[in-house]
Write a protein that holds these residues in place. Structure first.
Motif, PDB file in Angstrom:
ATOM      1  N   ASP A  94       0.821  -1.221   0.000  1.00  0.00           N
ATOM      2  CA  ASP A  94       0.000   0.000   0.000  1.00  0.00           C
ATOM      3  C   ASP A  94       0.851   1.265   0.000  1.00  0.00           C
ATOM      4  O   ASP A  94       0.586   2.196   0.770  1.00  0.00           O
ATOM      5  N   PRO A 134       3.804  10.831   4.361  1.00  0.00           N
ATOM      6  CA  PRO A 134       3.514  10.716   5.785  1.00  0.00           C
ATOM      7  C   PRO A 134       4.398   9.641   6.403  1.00  0.00           C
ATOM      8  O   PRO A 134       5.256   9.066   5.738  1.00  0.00           O
ATOM      9  N   HIS A 136       3.470   7.409   9.782  1.00  0.00           N
ATOM     10  CA  HIS A 136       3.225   6.536  10.940  1.00  0.00           C
ATOM     11  C   HIS A 136       3.087   5.038  10.631  1.00  0.00           C
ATOM     12  O   HIS A 136       3.074   4.223  11.554  1.00  0.00           O
ATOM     13  N   HIS A 137       3.013   4.639   9.364  1.00  0.00           N
ATOM     14  CA  HIS A 137       2.951   3.207   9.055  1.00  0.00           C
ATOM     15  C   HIS A 137       4.319   2.615   8.766  1.00  0.00           C
ATOM     16  O   HIS A 137       4.475   1.391   8.796  1.00  0.00           O
ATOM     17  N   GLY A 145       1.738   1.846   3.705  1.00  0.00           N
ATOM     18  CA  GLY A 145       0.665   2.833   3.842  1.00  0.00           C
ATOM     19  C   GLY A 145       1.090   4.234   3.472  1.00  0.00           C
ATOM     20  O   GLY A 145       0.941   5.158   4.280  1.00  0.00           O
ATOM     21  N   CYS A 147       3.828   5.522   3.454  1.00  0.00           N
ATOM     22  CA  CYS A 147       4.907   6.072   4.287  1.00  0.00           C
ATOM     23  C   CYS A 147       6.248   5.458   3.911  1.00  0.00           C
ATOM     24  O   CYS A 147       6.329   4.250   3.718  1.00  0.00           O
ATOM     25  N   ASP A 174      -5.044  10.285  13.398  1.00  0.00           N
ATOM     26  CA  ASP A 174      -5.291   9.758  12.051  1.00  0.00           C
ATOM     27  C   ASP A 174      -6.262   8.573  12.173  1.00  0.00           C
ATOM     28  O   ASP A 174      -6.301   7.908  13.205  1.00  0.00           O
ATOM     29  N   HIS A 176      -6.188   5.806  10.736  1.00  0.00           N
ATOM     30  CA  HIS A 176      -5.524   4.490  10.619  1.00  0.00           C
ATOM     31  C   HIS A 176      -4.583   4.286  11.798  1.00  0.00           C
ATOM     32  O   HIS A 176      -4.047   5.245  12.343  1.00  0.00           O
ATOM     33  N   TRP A 205      -8.191  -2.099   7.220  1.00  0.00           N
ATOM     34  CA  TRP A 205      -6.738  -2.000   6.990  1.00  0.00           C
ATOM     35  C   TRP A 205      -6.056  -1.229   8.131  1.00  0.00           C
ATOM     36  O   TRP A 205      -6.609  -0.252   8.614  1.00  0.00           O
ATOM     37  N   ASP A 267      -7.814  12.152   7.979  1.00  0.00           N
ATOM     38  CA  ASP A 267      -8.761  11.207   7.371  1.00  0.00           C
ATOM     39  C   ASP A 267      -9.768  10.746   8.417  1.00  0.00           C
ATOM     40  O   ASP A 267     -10.670   9.971   8.128  1.00  0.00           O
ATOM     41  N   GLU A 304      -0.240  13.629   8.772  1.00  0.00           N
ATOM     42  CA  GLU A 304      -0.172  12.235   8.353  1.00  0.00           C
ATOM     43  C   GLU A 304      -1.119  12.074   7.160  1.00  0.00           C
ATOM     44  O   GLU A 304      -0.808  12.554   6.086  1.00  0.00           O
ATOM     45  N   GLY A 305      -2.314  11.522   7.384  1.00  0.00           N
ATOM     46  CA  GLY A 305      -3.245  11.284   6.288  1.00  0.00           C
ATOM     47  C   GLY A 305      -4.278  12.386   6.149  1.00  0.00           C
ATOM     48  O   GLY A 305      -4.190  13.413   6.816  1.00  0.00           O
ATOM     49  N   TYR A 307      -7.626  12.719   2.968  1.00  0.00           N
ATOM     50  CA  TYR A 307      -7.769  12.548   1.524  1.00  0.00           C
ATOM     51  C   TYR A 307      -8.963  13.273   0.931  1.00  0.00           C
ATOM     52  O   TYR A 307      -9.125  13.301  -0.282  1.00  0.00           O
TER      53      TYR A 307
HETATM   54  C1  LIG Z   1       0.514   7.843   7.502  1.00  0.00           C
HETATM   55  O1  LIG Z   1      -0.178   7.580   6.313  1.00  0.00           O
HETATM   56  C2  LIG Z   1      -1.392   8.165   6.338  1.00  0.00           C
HETATM   57  C3  LIG Z   1      -2.466   7.118   6.316  1.00  0.00           C
HETATM   58  O2  LIG Z   1      -2.604   6.500   7.580  1.00  0.00           O
HETATM   59  O3  LIG Z   1      -3.634   7.790   6.015  1.00  0.00           O
HETATM   60  C4  LIG Z   1      -2.125   6.063   5.255  1.00  0.00           C
HETATM   61  C5  LIG Z   1      -3.338   5.239   4.950  1.00  0.00           C
HETATM   62  C6  LIG Z   1      -2.996   4.071   4.024  1.00  0.00           C
HETATM   63  C7  LIG Z   1      -4.301   3.455   3.556  1.00  0.00           C
HETATM   64  C8  LIG Z   1      -4.061   2.204   2.767  1.00  0.00           C
HETATM   65  N1  LIG Z   1      -5.340   1.603   2.393  1.00  0.00           N
HETATM   66  C9  LIG Z   1      -5.137   0.217   1.965  1.00  0.00           C
HETATM   67  C10 LIG Z   1      -6.446  -0.432   1.587  1.00  0.00           C
HETATM   68  C11 LIG Z   1      -6.181  -1.875   1.198  1.00  0.00           C
HETATM   69  N2  LIG Z   1      -7.433  -2.495   0.794  1.00  0.00           N
END
Ligand SMILES: COCC(O)(O)CCCCCNCCCN
Ligand SMILES: [Zn+2]
Length: 679
Positions: A94, A134, A136-137, A145, A147, A174, A176, A205, A267, A304-305, A307
């Motif tokens: 991701d 970003p 944190h992942h 993610g 990151c 965030d 996530h 996720w 987000d 971080e996120g 969208y």
């Molecule tokens: C720090 O990064 C900011 C964040 O936490 O928003 C990243 C989100 C990744 C979201 C990935 N979705 C995967 C869906 C798989 N079916």
């Protein structure tokens, strides 16, 4: 005290993007930064910040949270062509790579470290780093993610190493779970990681078992990892505040960090395609405000996120405007947390009760209540405490939440938050000097004969001297200017706190007044009977049943100077009541002889300013001038002094708090910390 808010941004970090088709990653676009920064510029907020340049992080700094082999691997990406980038990307989940993303990732880390340097050396009080990619992942040897490098994890290690930070709090709002941060500090008791995140019983996720509430950290780090999983979407403002009041803030104050990071992902705001939550952008003003009196105000917010480009930009502005010290917006239509949120809150409090004394006596599951059946009807319109409908966020449906197309989701633009030209006015006897930064209050014109007669008749025995009449008149004039938003807040030294409070509650034009009554001494019955005033009385008297909906005595066995007890009462009872009540004015009355630690009094003065657009009027007994300086400092927007790690509140106090909570929470659902027993 240091003032100033840093803003760290560089358009270079917009210069990478997804070069191939990937439905997962397509939402992470350069426009995220562009709209956020442009909104700050357009609103005039950017100009009010201290602009700090970015820099590239060094290898040594990146290695604070990543392995050499990972860094060496990422170093090769600028020289890769498309196919190689796609192959390299396949190794991780991701996330996507781009020839310029390594450069931007170094800038994102460097920006965060610049923020830490400026905050920790006192050049600014707090600040925000608008960065991408970003962080944190990302993990020691993995991108994930969106990151690449874990900006905040590196910065926390950096702050410990280069700025001797002893205790670092990371608040990850965030939507996530920042598993990369959790892994990094799993066994580290000097870094407290708090995260809420969409979880839906591990079906969302990143679908990790270790994102659940029972991941508390390991070894010496046990208790220093706090997860609050959201098992439903549609969480709103009341759910977010309930988690702050009943999970994060009590633990954070007990931990007493010397630096606070916010993994500021937006987000978790309404309209986001990932989060599907209902919280509105203005809630981030309150979440930020509630963190700003930890660590002497040293708060580093790092993007971080986020969208949905509309709610992202609005939420970034709400956050920065609060860091700058502007009054918080009115928290509207708050109710109680929903049942699912209450289950998560109860789970987190229960699992952490053995690590945190503030949670030691966390309530048992909610006892059966006849009225608790389908307690959470989706309801429209506001709920201000008892007379409003019982609790609940307007926007949420309890049952299945159709994940509507985000374009259908609309919300009101946050109201402009206007700071009055004059921040703090003090009504002081001539002999008492006015602290720097405040204005000595004197009304445009004095009371006429009729006004004098009315005041004398209503509040003073006929024989009272002219000075008392003038003082009372000046008090109403100060109140009047506050309620016209010409002055933000004020302080008055008065000969009789009870009389002054009686005058102000009756003279106030606000539909709802919150009166915080600190110390020993009865609240005038006229105020208790006044339907528009909610009185919260923190004292040491025995809990007596005689209270109405609008008079809430909070007894403390060890007296109302007991720091741990008062903080527990403030965070877990007073603030939820105040936020739900949504007063137009907050009166903070300090009774004669009330002995309390300066830092605690400051915490109270600061935290209450999150209500009523910051219209806080503090009443002090005129012959007790000692608190004038520290109170004025907080009214001017300086952070409250840190209290240091809090000890356990007395068990008997916590017992009476819990009984009070159980008795009040039907009328005041934001007090709830446990879900009604499942039928
Ligand atoms: C720090 O990064 C900011 C964040 O936490 O928003 C990243 C989100 C990744 C979201 C990935 N979705 C995967 C869906 C798989 N079916
Ligand atoms: Zn996120």
């Amino acid at each position: 005290m240091k003032m100033g808010t840093a803003l760290i941004y560089d358009e270079e970090m917009t210069k990478y993007k997804l070069l191939w088709v990937d439905p997962v990653c397509k939402i992470e676009v350069p426009e995220r930064l562009i709209v956020s920064y442009e909104a700050l510029v357009k609103s005039g907020l950017a100009d009010r910040c201290v602009s700090i340049p970015v820099r590239e992080a060094t290898d040594a700094e990146i290695l604070l949270a990543h392995s050499e082999e990972y860094l060496e691997a990422v170093k090769k990406t600028p020289f890769m062509h498309l196919e190689e980038l796609m192959t390299f990307t396949q190794k991780y989940g991701d996330v996507y790579f781009h020839p310029n993303i390594y450069h931007c990732a170094k800038l994102a880390v460097g920006a965060t470290l610049q923020l830490v340097d400026n905050v920790m050396t006192g050049k600014v009080r707090n600040g925000m780093a608008l960065v991408r990619p970003p962080g944190h992942h990302s993990q020691s040897s993995a991108a994930n993610g969106f990151c690449v490098f874990n900006n905040v994890a590196i910065a926390a290690q950096y702050a410990k190493k280069h700025h001797k930070a002893k205790r670092v709090l990371i608040v990850d709002w965030d939507v996530h779970h920042g598993q990369g941060v959790q892994y990094c500090f799993e066994d580290d008791p000097s870094v407290l990681y708090f995260s809420w995140h969409r979880y839906e019983h591990q079906s969302f996720w990143p679908n990790l078992k270790e994102s659940d509430f029972d991941s508390v950290g390991s070894g010496k780090g046990a208790g220093f990892n706090v997860n609050v999983p959201w098992n439903k979407v549609g969480m709103g403002n009341s759910d977010y505040l309930a988690v702050f009041f009943h999970v994060l803030l009590p633990v954070a104050y007990e931990f007493s960090p010397d630096l606070v990071f916010i993994c500021a992902g937006f987000d978790s705001a309404i309209g986001d395609p990932e989060g599907h939550m209902s919280a509105t952008p203005d809630i981030f003003a309150h979440l930020t405000h509630l963190l700003m009196n930890l660590a002497d105000g040293k708060v580093c917010a790092v993007l971080e996120g986020g969208y949905n480009l509309t709610s992202l930009a609005q939420s970034v502005c709400q956050t920065v405007q609060t860091l700058l010290g502007d009054p918080a917006p009115r928290p509207a239509q708050l109710g109680g947390a929903c049942e699912s949120a209450l289950e998560s809150i109860h789970s987190a409090r229960s699992i952490h009760k053995k690590y945190w004394s503030c949670l030691q006596h966390a309530a048992a599951p909610f006892p059966e209540e006849p009225s608790s059946k389908n307690r959470r009807p989706a309801q429209q319109g506001g709920s201000q405490g008892p007379e409003g409908d019982a609790g609940g966020d307007a926007q949420r449906e309890e049952e299945k939440v159709e994940e509507k197309e985000e374009e259908e989701i609309v919300w009101p633009e946050p109201l402009r938050r206007v700071a009055p030209s004059l921040r703090s006015a003090l009504l002081l006897p001539d002999a008492v000097e006015c602290p720097d930064g405040c204005a000595r209050f004197s009304p445009a014109h004095g009371p006429g004969p009729l006004e004098r007669a009315r005041l004398r008749k209503s509040y003073l025995k006929e024989s009272e001297d002219e000075a008392s009449v003038t003082l009372l008149y000046n008090l109403t004039a100060l109140l009047g200017q506050m309620e016209k938003n010409e002055i933000r807040n004020g302080l008055a030294l008065v000969p009789d706190v009870s009389m002054a409070a009686t005058l102000l509650t009756s003279a106030s034009l606000s539909k709802r007044v919150l009166l915080v009554w600190m110390g020993e001494g009865p609240v005038p019955s006229q105020i208790i009977e006044d339907e528009k005033t909610l009185v919260v009385h923190i004292n040491s008297m025995e809990p007596h049943e005689a209270q109405s909906k609008y008079y809430i005595p909070i007894p403390l066995k060890k007296g109302c100077g007991d720091t741990a007890g008062v903080m527990q009462a403030v965070l877990g009872l007073l603030l939820p009541l105040g936020y739900q009540y949504e007063p137009g004015l907050v009166l903070l009355a300090r009774l004669p002889g009330y002995q309390v630690e300066g830092g605690l009094w400051q915490q109270l003065t600061c935290l209450l300013q999150g209500l009523a657009l910051g219209h806080t009027l503090v009443l002090l007994q005129e012959n007790e001038t000692a608190p004038v300086g520290i109170t004025a400092s907080c009214l001017l927007g300086n952070a409250a002094l840190s209290l240091g790690p809090l000890v356990a509140p007395g068990p008997e106090d916590v017992g009476s708090f819990e009984r009070l909570r159980l008795r009040l929470q039907t009328d005041w659902p934001l007090l709830q910390t446990t879900a009604p027993e499942k039928r």
